[in-house]
Design a protein around this motif. Structure first.
Motif, short mmCIF file in Angstrom:
data_model
loop_
_atom_site.label_atom_id
_atom_site.label_comp_id
_atom_site.label_asym_id
_atom_site.label_seq_id
_atom_site.Cartn_x
_atom_site.Cartn_y
_atom_site.Cartn_z
N SER A 1 0.82 -1.20 0.00
CA SER A 1 0.00 0.00 0.00
C SER A 1 0.86 1.26 0.00
CB SER A 1 -0.96 0.01 1.18
OG SER A 1 -0.24 0.09 2.39
N SER A 2 2.00 1.24 0.71
CA SER A 2 2.87 2.42 0.72
C SER A 2 3.57 2.58 -0.62
CB SER A 2 3.88 2.34 1.86
OG SER A 2 4.75 1.24 1.67
N THR B 1 2.29 1.67 -3.52
CA THR B 1 1.26 2.17 -4.42
C THR B 1 1.04 3.67 -4.18
OG1 THR B 1 0.18 0.02 -4.38
CG2 THR B 1 -1.14 1.88 -5.15
N HIS B 2 1.01 4.06 -2.93
CA HIS B 2 0.83 5.48 -2.59
C HIS B 2 1.99 6.31 -3.14
CE1 HIS B 2 -0.39 9.01 -0.39
NE2 HIS B 2 0.80 9.08 0.16
N ALA C 1 3.90 5.62 -5.71
CA ALA C 1 3.80 5.66 -7.17
C ALA C 1 2.76 6.69 -7.60
CB ALA C 1 3.44 4.29 -7.71
N ARG C 2 1.64 6.74 -6.90
CA ARG C 2 0.61 7.74 -7.22
C ARG C 2 1.12 9.15 -6.99
NH1 ARG C 2 -4.07 5.07 -4.06
NH2 ARG C 2 -4.51 3.32 -5.42
N LYS C 3 1.86 9.31 -5.89
CA LYS C 3 2.38 10.63 -5.55
C LYS C 3 3.35 11.11 -6.64
CE LYS C 3 4.55 13.19 -1.82
NZ LYS C 3 5.14 13.10 -0.50
N HIS C 4 4.23 10.24 -7.11
CA HIS C 4 5.17 10.60 -8.18
C HIS C 4 4.42 10.91 -9.47
CE1 HIS C 4 8.87 10.09 -6.04
NE2 HIS C 4 8.48 8.90 -5.62
N ARG C 5 3.40 10.14 -9.79
CA ARG C 5 2.62 10.37 -11.00
C ARG C 5 1.90 11.71 -10.91
NH1 ARG C 5 -0.61 5.80 -11.41
NH2 ARG C 5 -2.19 6.82 -10.16
N ASN C 6 1.35 12.01 -9.72
CA ASN C 6 0.66 13.29 -9.53
C ASN C 6 1.60 14.47 -9.68
OD1 ASN C 6 -1.78 12.05 -9.13
ND2 ASN C 6 -1.61 12.06 -6.90
N ARG D 1 1.13 17.37 -12.44
CA ARG D 1 1.05 18.79 -12.06
C ARG D 1 2.11 19.61 -12.77
NH1 ARG D 1 0.61 17.28 -6.30
NH2 ARG D 1 2.74 17.98 -6.22
#
Length: 68
Positions: A6-7, A9-10, A12-17, A21
């Motif tokens: 879960s961390s 995945t989190h 990876a989402r943060k880097h993608r976001n 941006r």
């Protein structure tokens, strides 16, 4: 799902976001620059009489065009 997955995945989402941006910010900057460039070119093609009608002088256009 365990804590590790879960961390990851989190993260990876943060880097993608962050990438999204930054891309959006660069895209908006490019669009604003292009609009200013088009406006400056339009004003540069206008005659002195046309510029006077809209309350500008040739010097105003030259000064603003040097900023773009």
């Amino acid at each position: 799902m365990d804590e590790c997955c879960s961390s990851a995945t989190h993260a990876a989402r943060k880097h993608r976001n962050i990438f999204i941006r930054l891309w959006k910010k660069a895209y908006r900057w490019g669009c604003r620059w292009n609009e200013r460039r088009k406006a400056a070119n339009t004003l540069a093609r206008m005659s002195s009489a046309q510029l006077k009608d809209i309350g500008l002088s040739r010097d105003d256009v030259k000064r603003d065009h040097s900023r773009t």
